[in-house]
Design an enzyme around this catalytic site. Structure first.
Site, PDB file in Angstrom:
ATOM      1  N   TYR A   1       0.790  -1.231   0.000  1.00  0.00           N
ATOM      2  CA  TYR A   1       0.000   0.000   0.000  1.00  0.00           C
ATOM      3  C   TYR A   1       0.827   1.288   0.000  1.00  0.00           C
ATOM      4  O   TYR A   1       0.258   2.384  -0.060  1.00  0.00           O
ATOM      5  CB  TYR A   1      -0.950  -0.004   1.210  1.00  0.00           C
ATOM      6  CG  TYR A   1      -1.922  -1.165   1.188  1.00  0.00           C
ATOM      7  CD1 TYR A   1      -2.890  -1.250   0.193  1.00  0.00           C
ATOM      8  CD2 TYR A   1      -1.861  -2.180   2.138  1.00  0.00           C
ATOM      9  CE1 TYR A   1      -3.774  -2.319   0.152  1.00  0.00           C
ATOM     10  CE2 TYR A   1      -2.742  -3.253   2.110  1.00  0.00           C
ATOM     11  CZ  TYR A   1      -3.695  -3.318   1.115  1.00  0.00           C
ATOM     12  OH  TYR A   1      -4.569  -4.372   1.063  1.00  0.00           O
TER      13      TYR A   1
ATOM     14  N   HIS B   1      -9.301   0.791  -5.619  1.00  0.00           N
ATOM     15  CA  HIS B   1      -8.446  -0.028  -4.758  1.00  0.00           C
ATOM     16  C   HIS B   1      -7.000   0.302  -5.085  1.00  0.00           C
ATOM     17  O   HIS B   1      -6.633   0.397  -6.265  1.00  0.00           O
ATOM     18  CB  HIS B   1      -8.700  -1.525  -4.974  1.00  0.00           C
ATOM     19  CG  HIS B   1     -10.082  -1.921  -4.597  1.00  0.00           C
ATOM     20  ND1 HIS B   1     -10.496  -2.008  -3.292  1.00  0.00           N
ATOM     21  CD2 HIS B   1     -11.164  -2.186  -5.362  1.00  0.00           C
ATOM     22  CE1 HIS B   1     -11.773  -2.327  -3.267  1.00  0.00           C
ATOM     23  NE2 HIS B   1     -12.211  -2.438  -4.513  1.00  0.00           N
TER      24      HIS B   1
HETATM   25  C1  DQA Z   1      -7.861  -2.542  -0.748  1.00  0.00           C
HETATM   26  C2  DQA Z   1      -7.895  -4.000  -1.194  1.00  0.00           C
HETATM   27  C3  DQA Z   1      -8.733  -4.830  -0.239  1.00  0.00           C
HETATM   28  O1  DQA Z   1      -8.752  -6.182  -0.662  1.00  0.00           O
HETATM   29  C4  DQA Z   1      -8.139  -4.780   1.143  1.00  0.00           C
HETATM   30  O2  DQA Z   1      -8.963  -5.481   2.058  1.00  0.00           O
HETATM   31  C5  DQA Z   1      -7.888  -3.393   1.623  1.00  0.00           C
HETATM   32  C6  DQA Z   1      -7.374  -2.407   0.671  1.00  0.00           C
HETATM   33  C7  DQA Z   1      -6.950  -1.704  -1.650  1.00  0.00           C
HETATM   34  O3  DQA Z   1      -7.082  -0.488  -1.619  1.00  0.00           O
HETATM   35  O4  DQA Z   1      -6.092  -2.246  -2.357  1.00  0.00           O
HETATM   36  O5  DQA Z   1      -8.002  -3.094   2.795  1.00  0.00           O
HETATM   37  O6  DQA Z   1      -9.166  -2.019  -0.862  1.00  0.00           O
END
Ligand code: DQA
Length: 139
Positions: A22, A97
């Site tokens: 992330y 995402h």
């Molecule tokens: C997310 C992807 C989801 O699968 C995960 O549970 C997250 C972050 C993303 O931004 O990549 O918490 O939404």
């Protein structure tokens, strides 16, 4: 124009959570950059770790805002109720995402948000939020 950015569970930990997936930037810092990129957009940012609070926020902004950028995080894959809320409101939602949910575990391939949204962006990092806002601005 008024755009709501709604982030779901654990996204308050951006910058210190699984940084290999992330990234290193806290969302508040990224939001400052977004505000500079789109000086005429009135941004409203909301984050919650609680499913019902996310639904309350969708309902609150969902009739008068010009766009909603939603990263429902883990609830994307589990929450029928968030999908129902998106279907119920008038304001269009763009799903974002940070990671590419289709290249990860199988359970992340299911989204209760995608089918109810105007479109989805995944795998482009935080840049996905900017692209979603750009779509609303250009529309
Ligand atoms: C997310 C992807 C989801 O699968 C995960 O549970 C997250 C972050 C993303 O931004 O990549 O918490 O939404």
């Amino acid at each position: 124009m008024k755009i709501a950015i709604i982030n779901g569970p654990n996204l308050n930990l951006l910058g210190k959570r699984e940084t290999d997936i992330y990234g290193n930037m806290p969302f508040e810092k990224y939001l400052d950059e977004l505000k500079t990129t789109f000086p005429r957009v009135d941004f409203h940012y909301y984050q919650s770790n609680v499913e019902g609070e996310l639904i309350n926020e969708l309902q609150r902004v969902g009739y008068e805002f010009d766009g909603i950028v939603l990263n429902a995080a883990g609830y994307t894959h589990t929450s029928v109720a968030i999908g129902d809320a998106i279907a119920a409101i008038k304001t269009l939602v763009v799903e974002v995402h940070i990671s590419n949910v289709h290249s990860r575990e199988d359970f992340r391939k299911l989204s209760h948000v995608s089918g109810k949204s105007a479109g989805s962006i995944f795998g482009l990092g935080l840049k996905g939020y900017e692209l979603a806002v750009r779509w609303f601005v250009d529309k």
